[in-house]
Enzyme design. Structure first.
Site, PDB file in Angstrom:
ATOM      1  CG  HIS A 165      -2.254  -0.780   0.787  1.00 45.55           C
ATOM      2  ND1 HIS A 165      -2.196  -2.031   0.209  1.00 45.55           N
ATOM      3  CD2 HIS A 165      -3.566  -0.477   0.882  1.00 45.55           C
ATOM      4  CE1 HIS A 165      -3.435  -2.458  -0.024  1.00 45.55           C
ATOM      5  NE2 HIS A 165      -4.286  -1.531   0.378  1.00 45.55           N
ATOM      6  CG  ASP A 179      -6.987   7.929   9.370  1.00 47.13           C
ATOM      7  OD1 ASP A 179      -7.004   8.007  10.604  1.00 47.13           O
ATOM      8  OD2 ASP A 179      -6.770   8.904   8.626  1.00 47.13           O
ATOM      9  CD  GLU A 233      -7.541  11.346  11.790  1.00 49.35           C
ATOM     10  OE1 GLU A 233      -8.173  11.620  10.745  1.00 49.35           O
ATOM     11  OE2 GLU A 233      -6.867  10.307  11.929  1.00 49.35           O
TER      12      GLU A 233
END
Ligand SMILES: Cc1cc2nc3c(=O)[nH]c(=O)nc-3n(C[C@H](O)[C@H](O)[C@H](O)COP(=O)(O)OP(=O)(O)OC[C@H]3O[C@@H](n4cnc5c(N)ncnc54)[C@H](O)[C@@H]3O)c2cc1C
Ligand SMILES: *[C@@H]1O[C@H](CO)[C@@H](O)[C@H](O)[C@H]1NC(C)=O
Ligand SMILES: *[C@@H]1O[C@H](CO)[C@@H](O)[C@H](O)[C@H]1NC(C)=O
Ligand SMILES: *[C@@H]1O[C@H](CO)[C@@H](O)[C@H](O)[C@H]1NC(C)=O
Ligand SMILES: *[C@@H]1O[C@H](CO)[C@@H](O)[C@H](O)[C@H]1NC(C)=O
Length: 518
Positions: free
Chosen positions: A105, A167, A278
């Site tokens: 990723h 996340d 956040e």
């Protein structure tokens, strides 16, 4: 800081160039076990492949902007397989590059190994082993090929959970620990690399070592945030806590950036406060939700969009407070007090009450949705930055309200949230700003194959703006095209980074896709 008798950066560069020249392989066919002729090596029977399907799959990543072909892919079934492979390269006159690939990723070929061997870490995962939980010690020993979601699944069965997250949970332990691992929990608990007690690492010499703050501590801290440069991490001991049951998940909208950041900074300074904090920037590009989460009630979309249209840029503070049966009553009071104390635009507060796992796994829904529309495996010219607190309002003015509005191409999540330097350890490899508080800023773009370069150009524009303004911004999940870029990236840490490279991977075998050495 480097000691006085250590060579200066320019001297070091000369030394590096000199040594790497010495190490350039002399390719004679009989002496060099290149990956393409170790395919028949008995140690790797059936595990090392140069089949085009494997090689092609290892050549690309989530970024979809690079294609870097290895010669072969190793599907290890044990730690010993990886040791054997690294030893083979290290002991040979012409070493070949090797990269661990977690879940692939990365955005720019960081897990690639041009003409070398990609180690497909996921082939090590075995449902029946590879994660051991100590209830009394409150930690889990985990094979690093596991995804965070899998670790969460296992620990929750015992009522326990890791404390620091990203996340998105479909990333491997090894992949995020090689970078840092940040999210809304970082302000309170530190990044994932601050919540690791011990590692097993196979160095670039093919030697495996257990390391921690007390044993082989230099290797321990080198590997944490080490971008795969010092070894392949095979096991991590991760801190656990009792798992909460539910989360109150709130969003507050702001039109004023300084109110927004003032509230963020106050909240992260309160020690007994929230479990997650956040923030994001909202621009005029359609509905307020994006792939990261479906959140706002549809009946409110219109009024949110009209506020965005009026101000052009607005900000969203996002927080969570965990709770369970025992704290059920007090949590509502706390949330009420919190809301009263914040300077958001009255009327623009949203609250959800979700299970703990649904909160942590909130990005998954968006992923599945994009996948169903064929919009997941597309180019992702992402840019992630750490911006010192003292520079964040200039950043807002010059970037969010400047470059981004002017170009008017940025869609998708645009994150901005603060964290505290004290939650990081200076000896870890991740480069972070000097200031006590700094912001993580993420431009998480989805593009198309014929337009991603426009976003990349915008990223360059942002980086250039920060550089010209001398803002001391540092990339997270960094990419630098040249070694000068890396020298600047690490600043005073560069000497240590290079020393560690020579100590643990002197033949520069590991994770060449980071493009730091050679
Ligand atoms: C949708 C999405 C959301 C994300 N959200 C966040 C976020 O909220 N916070 C955050 O911090 N990051 C986030 N990231 C970034 C992510 O943490 C990194 O890209 C991470 O590297 C991905 O893990 P991976 O397993 O896919 O690693 P890979 O891409 O496979 O590898 C990354 C690097 O680490 C090396 N490596 C891999 N495994 C090992 C190992 N076991 N030992 C040593 N080196 C190794 C590789 O060689 C490579 O250089 C996100 C990425 C995506 C795609
Ligand atoms: C070495 O190998 C290459 C490719 O496999 C081949 O083209 C070349 O002729 C070989 N050279 C010698 C000296 O055997
Ligand atoms: C996690 O557990 C749930 C059920 O508890 C299961 O549906 C899901 O597939 C698991 N996810 C992974 C990635 O293991
Ligand atoms: C790590 O070790 C040092 C020196 O031995 C010690 O002072 C420090 O408290 C330890 N840190 C942690 C987090 O255990
Ligand atoms: C920005 O682009 C969107 C389309 O993506 C468009 O609707 C909007 O009017 C543009 N805004 C400006 C100020 O040009």
């Amino acid at each position: 800081m480097a000691s006085n008798n250590f060579p200066s950066q320019s001297h070091l560069l000369v030394i590096i160039i000199f040594i790497t020249t010495l190490l350039t392989p002399i390719t004679t066919n009989n002496t060099s076990p290149q990956p393409w002729n170790i395919l028949s090596n008995d140690n790797f029977a059936g595990k090392l492949t140069s089949a085009s399907s494997s090689v092609e799959a290892a050549a690309i990543d989530f970024g979809h902007v690079t294609k870097i072909l290895p010669s072969a892919v190793l599907n290890p079934s044990s730690v010993q397989d990886i040791i054997d492979l690294i030893k083979l390269s290290f002991d040979s006159q012409s070493s070949f590059p090797i990269a661990a690939r977690g879940h692939g990723h990365s955005f720019r070929g960081q897990a690639a190994a041009k003409d070398g061997v990609v180690v497909n870490m996921r082939s090590m995962v075995n449902e029946d082993r590879g994660i051991k939980v100590s209830r009394t010690g409150l930690y889990a020993d985990v094979d690093t090929a596991w995804l965070w979601i899998e670790v969460l699944n296992k620990t929750l069965e015992l009522g326990l959970t890791p404390v620091s997250w990203t996340d998105y949970l479909y990333l491997t332990i090894g992949g995020t620990l090689s970078n840092g691992g940040i999210s809304g929990q970082t302000s309170r608990y530190g990044p994932q690399i601050s919540n690791v007690l011990e590692l097993d690492v196979i160095t670039g010499k093919g030697e495996i070592a257990t390391c921690s703050n007390d044993t082989n501590s230099d290797l321990f801290y080198a590997a944490l945030g080490g971008l795969g440069q010092f070894g392949i991490i095979t096991r991590a001991r991760i801190k656990l806590e009792l798992a909460p049951k539910r989360a109150k998940w709130l969003r507050f909208l702001y039109t004023d950036f300084s109110e927004f950041t003032r509230d963020q900074e106050r909240l992260i300074s309160e020690t007994d406060g929230l479990h997650f904090l956040e923030g994001s920037v909202m621009l005029d590009h359609g509905p307020p939700d994006n792939w990261r989460s479906t959140y706002y009630p549809p009946s409110d979309h219109l009024r949110i969009v009209s506020m965005i249209k009026r101000y052009r840029v607005i900000y969203c503070l996002e927080v969570a407070k965990y709770y369970d049966e025992t704290s059920q009553h007090s949590v509502n009071e706390e949330i009420e007090k919190l809301s009263e104390s914040l300077n958001y635009v009255r009327g623009f507060v949203y609250e959800k009450d979700v299970t703990y796992i649904d909160f942590l796994n909130r990005v998954r829904t968006g992923e599945l949705n994009l996948k169903s529309k064929g919009q997941w495996d597309v180019p992702h010219p992402w840019l992630n930055l750490f911006v010192p607190k003292s520079q964040i309002s200039r950043f807002d003015y010059g970037v969010f309200k400047g470059i981004i509005l002017r170009n008017n191409i940025t869609t998708g999540p645009l994150l901005v949230y603060p964290m505290k330097r004290i939650m990081w350890n200076d000896q870890m490899s991740t480069a972070i700003p000097e200031e006590d508080v700094f912001y993580a800023v993420g431009f998480l773009r989805s593009a198309e194959f014929d337009n991603w370069e426009a976003y990349d150009k915008e990223n360059m524009e942002v980086l250039k703006f920060c550089e010209d303004a001398k803002m001391d911004v540092i990339q997270y999940l960094p990419y630098h095209a040249s070694q000068e870029g890396w020298v600047r990236h690490f600043g005073p840490m560069w000497n240590t980074f290079v020393e560690r490279k020579y100590r643990y991977d002197p033949k520069m075998i590991l994770s060449p896709g980071q493009n730091i050495f050679r």
